[in-house]
Design a protein around this motif. Structure first.
Motif, PDB file in Angstrom:
ATOM      1  N   TRP A   1       3.279  -1.558   6.751  1.00 54.74           N
ATOM      2  CA  TRP A   1       3.391  -1.300   5.308  1.00 54.74           C
ATOM      3  C   TRP A   1       3.640  -2.588   4.534  1.00 54.74           C
ATOM      4  CZ3 TRP A   1       8.080  -1.446   2.242  1.00 54.74           C
ATOM      5  CH2 TRP A   1       7.877  -1.054   0.914  1.00 54.74           C
ATOM      6  N   TRP A   2       4.541  -3.418   5.026  1.00 54.76           N
ATOM      7  CA  TRP A   2       4.940  -4.629   4.305  1.00 54.76           C
ATOM      8  C   TRP A   2       3.767  -5.586   4.120  1.00 54.76           C
ATOM      9  CZ3 TRP A   2       8.895  -5.342   1.345  1.00 54.76           C
ATOM     10  CH2 TRP A   2       9.329  -6.621   1.007  1.00 54.76           C
ATOM     11  N   GLY A   3       2.841  -5.596   5.048  1.00 54.13           N
ATOM     12  CA  GLY A   3       1.695  -6.502   4.947  1.00 54.13           C
ATOM     13  C   GLY A   3       0.462  -5.879   4.340  1.00 54.13           C
ATOM     14  N   GLY A   4       0.554  -4.620   3.901  1.00 52.17           N
ATOM     15  CA  GLY A   4      -0.608  -3.963   3.320  1.00 52.17           C
ATOM     16  C   GLY A   4      -0.746  -4.262   1.845  1.00 52.17           C
TER      17      GLY A   4
ATOM     18  N   GLY B   1       0.815  -1.200   0.000  1.00 50.91           N
ATOM     19  CA  GLY B   1       0.000   0.000   0.000  1.00 50.91           C
ATOM     20  C   GLY B   1       0.853   1.256   0.000  1.00 50.91           C
ATOM     21  N   PRO B   2       0.209   2.443  -0.025  1.00 47.55           N
ATOM     22  CA  PRO B   2       0.945   3.701  -0.142  1.00 47.55           C
ATOM     23  C   PRO B   2       1.404   4.251   1.203  1.00 47.55           C
ATOM     24  CG  PRO B   2      -1.392   4.136  -0.202  1.00 47.55           C
ATOM     25  CD  PRO B   2      -1.250   2.643  -0.084  1.00 47.55           C
ATOM     26  N   GLY B   3       2.349   5.207   1.111  1.00 52.56           N
ATOM     27  CA  GLY B   3       2.746   5.959   2.294  1.00 52.56           C
ATOM     28  C   GLY B   3       4.191   5.849   2.679  1.00 52.56           C
ATOM     29  N   ILE B   4       4.954   4.935   2.065  1.00 48.52           N
ATOM     30  CA  ILE B   4       6.319   4.699   2.526  1.00 48.52           C
ATOM     31  C   ILE B   4       7.209   5.924   2.282  1.00 48.52           C
ATOM     32  CG2 ILE B   4       7.232   3.731   0.384  1.00 48.52           C
ATOM     33  CD1 ILE B   4       7.804   2.446   3.984  1.00 48.52           C
ATOM     34  N   GLY B   5       6.822   6.791   1.335  1.00 53.78           N
ATOM     35  CA  GLY B   5       7.614   7.993   1.085  1.00 53.78           C
ATOM     36  C   GLY B   5       7.467   9.049   2.164  1.00 53.78           C
ATOM     37  N   GLY B   6       6.575   8.811   3.132  1.00 52.32           N
ATOM     38  CA  GLY B   6       6.392   9.782   4.205  1.00 52.32           C
ATOM     39  C   GLY B   6       5.923   9.135   5.488  1.00 52.32           C
ATOM     40  N   PHE B   7       6.486   7.955   5.795  1.00 53.36           N
ATOM     41  CA  PHE B   7       5.973   7.236   6.964  1.00 53.36           C
ATOM     42  C   PHE B   7       6.708   7.591   8.252  1.00 53.36           C
ATOM     43  CE2 PHE B   7       9.657   4.760   6.588  1.00 53.36           C
ATOM     44  CZ  PHE B   7       9.716   3.731   7.526  1.00 53.36           C
ATOM     45  N   LYS B   8       7.660   8.532   8.168  1.00 54.76           N
ATOM     46  CA  LYS B   8       8.324   9.013   9.372  1.00 54.76           C
ATOM     47  C   LYS B   8       8.933  10.380   9.067  1.00 54.76           C
ATOM     48  CE  LYS B   8      12.485   6.304   8.291  1.00 54.76           C
ATOM     49  NZ  LYS B   8      13.417   5.276   8.783  1.00 54.76           N
ATOM     50  N   ALA B   9       9.442  11.026  10.114  1.00 53.77           N
ATOM     51  CA  ALA B   9       9.975  12.384   9.943  1.00 53.77           C
ATOM     52  C   ALA B   9      11.145  12.408   8.973  1.00 53.77           C
ATOM     53  CB  ALA B   9      10.385  12.949  11.301  1.00 53.77           C
ATOM     54  N   ASP B  10      12.065  11.434   9.099  1.00 50.75           N
ATOM     55  CA  ASP B  10      13.206  11.362   8.188  1.00 50.75           C
ATOM     56  C   ASP B  10      12.801  10.536   6.970  1.00 50.75           C
ATOM     57  OD1 ASP B  10      15.015  12.905   9.658  1.00 50.75           O
ATOM     58  OD2 ASP B  10      15.543  11.206  10.928  1.00 50.75           O
ATOM     59  N   SER B  11      12.088  11.199   6.072  1.00 46.44           N
ATOM     60  CA  SER B  11      11.591  10.555   4.856  1.00 46.44           C
ATOM     61  C   SER B  11      11.633  11.577   3.740  1.00 46.44           C
ATOM     62  CB  SER B  11      10.168  10.035   5.062  1.00 46.44           C
ATOM     63  OG  SER B  11       9.297  11.120   5.372  1.00 46.44           O
ATOM     64  N   GLU B  12      11.254  11.156   2.529  1.00 45.71           N
ATOM     65  CA  GLU B  12      11.273  12.079   1.392  1.00 45.71           C
ATOM     66  C   GLU B  12      10.364  13.277   1.640  1.00 45.71           C
ATOM     67  OE1 GLU B  12      12.033   8.667  -2.043  1.00 45.71           O
ATOM     68  OE2 GLU B  12      10.015   9.116  -1.326  1.00 45.71           O
ATOM     69  N   ILE B  13       9.172  13.027   2.147  1.00 40.81           N
ATOM     70  CA  ILE B  13       8.264  14.127   2.461  1.00 40.81           C
ATOM     71  C   ILE B  13       8.802  14.954   3.614  1.00 40.81           C
ATOM     72  CG2 ILE B  13       5.989  14.656   3.424  1.00 40.81           C
ATOM     73  CD1 ILE B  13       4.834  12.438   1.714  1.00 40.81           C
ATOM     74  N   GLY B  14       9.356  14.283   4.616  1.00 40.56           N
ATOM     75  CA  GLY B  14       9.864  14.996   5.786  1.00 40.56           C
ATOM     76  C   GLY B  14      10.960  15.988   5.453  1.00 40.56           C
ATOM     77  N   VAL B  15      11.937  15.564   4.629  1.00 38.87           N
ATOM     78  CA  VAL B  15      13.053  16.467   4.315  1.00 38.87           C
ATOM     79  C   VAL B  15      12.601  17.594   3.392  1.00 38.87           C
ATOM     80  CG1 VAL B  15      14.794  14.689   4.699  1.00 38.87           C
ATOM     81  CG2 VAL B  15      13.860  14.991   2.402  1.00 38.87           C
ATOM     82  N   ALA B  16      11.632  17.325   2.510  1.00 32.67           N
ATOM     83  CA  ALA B  16      11.117  18.380   1.629  1.00 32.67           C
ATOM     84  C   ALA B  16      10.368  19.435   2.443  1.00 32.67           C
ATOM     85  CB  ALA B  16      10.219  17.781   0.558  1.00 32.67           C
TER      86      ALA B  16
ATOM     87  N   HIS C   1      17.434  -2.169  -1.430  1.00 28.60           N
ATOM     88  CA  HIS C   1      16.349  -1.572  -2.216  1.00 28.60           C
ATOM     89  C   HIS C   1      15.397  -0.765  -1.340  1.00 28.60           C
ATOM     90  CE1 HIS C   1      13.607  -1.168  -5.588  1.00 28.60           C
ATOM     91  NE2 HIS C   1      12.618  -1.613  -4.838  1.00 28.60           N
ATOM     92  N   LEU C   2      14.916  -1.359  -0.266  1.00 23.39           N
ATOM     93  CA  LEU C   2      13.961  -0.648   0.573  1.00 23.39           C
ATOM     94  C   LEU C   2      14.604   0.520   1.293  1.00 23.39           C
ATOM     95  CD1 LEU C   2      11.942  -3.629   2.087  1.00 23.39           C
ATOM     96  CD2 LEU C   2      11.304  -2.135   0.205  1.00 23.39           C
ATOM     97  N   GLY C   3      15.889   0.401   1.601  1.00 19.00           N
ATOM     98  CA  GLY C   3      16.578   1.480   2.293  1.00 19.00           C
ATOM     99  C   GLY C   3      16.621   2.768   1.503  1.00 19.00           C
ATOM    100  N   ILE C   4      16.528   2.671   0.171  1.00 17.57           N
ATOM    101  CA  ILE C   4      16.535   3.871  -0.667  1.00 17.57           C
ATOM    102  C   ILE C   4      15.352   4.769  -0.320  1.00 17.57           C
ATOM    103  CG2 ILE C   4      16.217   4.668  -3.053  1.00 17.57           C
ATOM    104  CD1 ILE C   4      17.892   2.334  -3.967  1.00 17.57           C
ATOM    105  N   PHE C   5      14.205   4.152   0.101  1.00 23.73           N
ATOM    106  CA  PHE C   5      13.034   4.971   0.406  1.00 23.73           C
ATOM    107  C   PHE C   5      12.788   5.085   1.904  1.00 23.73           C
ATOM    108  CE2 PHE C   5      12.663   3.220  -3.679  1.00 23.73           C
ATOM    109  CZ  PHE C   5      12.324   1.876  -3.615  1.00 23.73           C
TER     110      PHE C   5
END
Length: 708
Positions: free
Chosen positions: A242-245, A69-84, A336-340
């Motif tokens: 996330w992994w099970g969604g 499912g969605p959300g991994i790009g912003g699932f914590k403060a130190d994430s792609e959304i967080g830094v932007a 791979h997952l660490g990239i996001f």
């Protein structure tokens, strides 16, 4: 694990399950569009205390629909959304629901995402640039397809861990690329969609990921929880949500992905067309492209992330001819997952991209590698750096991409043969099996099959839905209250750790054996000259099996553009002279970094009697002057004195501003120093150069022009 199972059931029961740690505000529900899809656009509400500048370019994060499912790009403060957000950019997110709209296709999703970006652009009419769009993993190729079809919607693009050249790799590594050939092609995808009664279960994609690392799947993940039970549970549960969604795809969607991309590998060769006949050609993209990949990624290795450049272009000059700016960075180890999801990667690479997206946007056309260096107390121009790292973009050629390794002609023939076999097997399946199978299955069969998938069962079995787990909650509470960790020197603890390492070593040995056998089988079977010849592949040919075609139209347009720029070499004023001079000196260094660009902002804001330059105008200025230098360097330099103002004092001020930019990263040496002297003479032919003490701001030797 009981908590994980209950969390899974609660998450799956939500209407729009996601793992975003930020508050989303729905802007567009894709199900309401003329061609409905299960995607949607949301605005990320900035957390309290976060300052967002609405005039800065917005960031749009698109998450992969690759089984989760969605959300991994912003699932914590130190994430792609967080830094932007911390960099002050408005943020948006494109996510999706677990169930596809019946009949939706990849093309429908692409059209919906175009509508989403149009809305974002409309919401920010005063932004200094079009949106920066981040595509993670499978969303990366989706973003690139849209950017090729609608280039005007993008300000810049970041694709992270995104496979674009699916055949590419090196022997002995990354065996996932052999899967299509070893399974006989995409007929199995069609079979799974048929027994799913029109839907493809994303859990199969997740299982493919897990099969790549059996040691982690079968042992390490659970042992890591067990061995750190006092501290690991929150991280474990957060990731597993996330992994099970798991989400589903329509049969048409997954068949397109496998046929056109995974097995067919047609995207980089510009062989995919839309329903209205438009060719998807990545050379149409006009926004700067940032490619983030890692040597530790066994799902999307650097070759799959970068070798599309070799399919599209003959050399770096051709990249420049198309006016494209491409920046790549290769991490040494992250998976791979660490990239996001890695906090360290978010703070470093993604943080630097967010802070310096304007620098990337203003780079002249060409190919660059982003290098990250830690900032030290004695770093020259350190006060111009916003974070703990300094990003430098160094000019590269296609030979640097080839040096990472890749296929030879024999490998390409093998993959081309596998693609032909896949087409044959799929046609046979669709003709002789598919019609009967679809009629044979009873209603509801596909839904029950999804419920019984092993990955879903592992969550259900350990949840409270299983009566046998009823006593676990009380027992867990009792165990926690009586918890007494053993000391680090306990011999049984040491024995446990040794046993764990042996289990991991055994599973890793099994994985390596399977990978070796898989590769040997693929190379042997599809390397057969008889099989290749039987499907129309010349076994003796060393010609590229897939290379994007070229048309005379682009050459005609390029020649017209060249003549236009030559005619404008003698046009302009102080800004054109400063940009031309800056580029001329910088070309000797072969790189640009954020310190120079921080100083370059002063050039944009210069009060020279002309209107203020927007970022887009500044970008056009830099690109035009760079191309003029490439077309006719001597004439471009000779024109500088004619374009400068007659007032020597204005020339001196302009040269001083230019000096601050050029020396922001340190003292000039070698050819760069010689070029600077040439520029100084062009600006002030009667001037004299005298060295002065380093300024407290730049902490680097400075040179001052003094008028006689």
């Amino acid at each position: 694990m009981r908590q994980r199972g209950n969390q899974y059931r609660t998450h799956a029961a939500e209407t729009a399950p996601h793992v975003l740690s930020y508050t989303p505000e729905i802007l567009i529900d894709g199900r309401t569009l003329e061609r409905p899809v299960n995607y949607g656009l949301v605005r990320i509400v900035p957390p309290e205390g976060t300052e967002v500048d609405e005039t800065r370019r917005p960031f749009v994060v698109v998450d992969p629909r690759a089984g989760h499912g969605p959300g991994i790009g912003g699932f914590k403060a130190d994430s792609e959304i967080g830094v932007a957000l911390r960099a002050g950019h408005p943020c948006y997110f494109i996510g999706f629901l677990p169930e596809p709209v019946p009949g939706q296709t990849i093309e429908d999703v692409t059209r919906a995402e175009a509508i989403f970006l149009e809305r974002v652009i409309a919401l920010h009419p005063d932004a200094d640039a079009k949106p920066c769009v981040i595509g993670n993993c499978q969303a990366g190729w989706a973003v690139m397809i849209l950017a090729a079809l609608r280039p005007e919607l993008f300000g810049s693009i970041i694709i992270a861990g995104a496979p674009l050249s699916y055949w590419a790799g090196v022997h002995g590594q990354y065996p996932m690329r052999y899967s299509g050939g070893l399974l006989g092609g995409s007929w199995l995808t069609a079979l799974l969609s048929d027994i799913g009664q029109g839907k493809f279960d994303g859990a199969w994609l997740v299982q493919n990921f897990e099969n790549q690392n059996p040691a982690n799947t079968l042992w390490t993940k659970q042992y890591n929880l067990y061995s750190k039970i006092d501290t690991e549970a929150p991280r474990y549960l957060g990731f597993e949500q996330w992994w099970g969604g798991h989400v589903n795809l329509n049969a048409e969607e997954i068949q397109f992905i496998v046929d056109e991309l995974f097995v067919g590998n047609k995207l980089a060769a510009a062989e995919i067309k839309t329903s209205d006949g438009a060719t998807i050609d990545l050379r149409n993209i006009r926004a700067p492209i940032v490619v983030f990949c890692s040597k530790g990624d066994n799902i999307t290795p650097p070759q799959q992330a970068l070798d599309w450049l070799l399919d599209l272009y003959d050399d770096v000059d051709e990249i420049r001819a198309y006016g494209q700016t491409i920046v790549y960075t290769v991490h040494e180890s992250v998976g791979h997952l660490g990239i996001f999801v890695s906090g360290g990667v978010a703070r470093k690479e993604h943080g630097e991209f967010a802070d310096n997206i304007d620098l990337i946007d203003a780079l002249p056309p060409g190919l660059y590698e982003a290098i990250f260096e830690p900032r030290a107390d004695d770093t020259a121009g350190g006060e111009l750096v916003t974070g703990d790292w300094i990003m430098r973009c160094e000019a590269r050629t296609l030979d640097d991409v080839r040096a990472l390794g890749g296929n030879d002609a024999a490998d390409d023939r093998r993959f081309a043969t596998a693609a032909r076999i896949s087409e044959t097997n799929l046609a046979l399946y669709q003709t002789f099996v598919q019609p009967f199978l679809r009629d044979l299955l009873p209603d509801g069969y596909g839904e029950w099959l999804r419920k019984l998938h092993p990955l879903r069962l592992q969550y259900e079995v350990f949840s409270d839905a299983n009566p046998l787990m009823a006593a676990v909650a009380d027992l867990a509470e009792q165990a926690e209250s009586e918890r007494r960790p053993v000391s680090a020197d306990n011999p049984l603890l040491g024995l446990e750790q040794v046993a764990s390492r042996q289990i991991v070593a055994g599973l890793d040995a099994w994985r390596r054996w399977v990978e070796t056998a898989s590769e040997a089988t693929f190379l042997s079977v599809y390397g057969s000259p008889l099989l290749q010849a039987s499907v129309g592949i010349d076994p003796a040919s060393n010609a590229p099996q897939r290379k994007a075609g070229k048309t005379g139209l682009h050459r005609t347009i390029l020649q017209s553009r060249r003549q236009e720029l030559k005619g404008r070499i003698d046009e302009g004023g102080m800004r054109e002279c400063l940009a031309r001079a800056l580029l001329y000196v910088s070309m000797a260094r072969g790189s640009a970094d954020e310190r120079g660009f921080a100083a370059i902002r002063r050039l944009r804001a210069a009060k020279d009697g002309q209107p203020h330059l927007t970022l887009g105008e500044f970008k056009s200025l830099i690109r035009d002057q760079f191309l003029m230098l490439l077309i006719d360097e001597q004439r471009a330099l000779a024109a500088i004195p004619k374009l400068l103002p007659a007032d020597p004092e204005l020339c001196r001020k302009g040269l001083t501003a230019l000096q601050e930019i050029i020396t922001a990263r340190g003292e000039l040496t070698g050819e760069a120093e010689q070029r600077w002297q040439t520029i100084a003479r062009l600006f002030l032919p009667d001037g004299k150069l005298t060295a002065v003490e380093p300024s407290s701001a730049a902490k680097a030797p400075r040179v001052k022009m003094v008028r006689h």
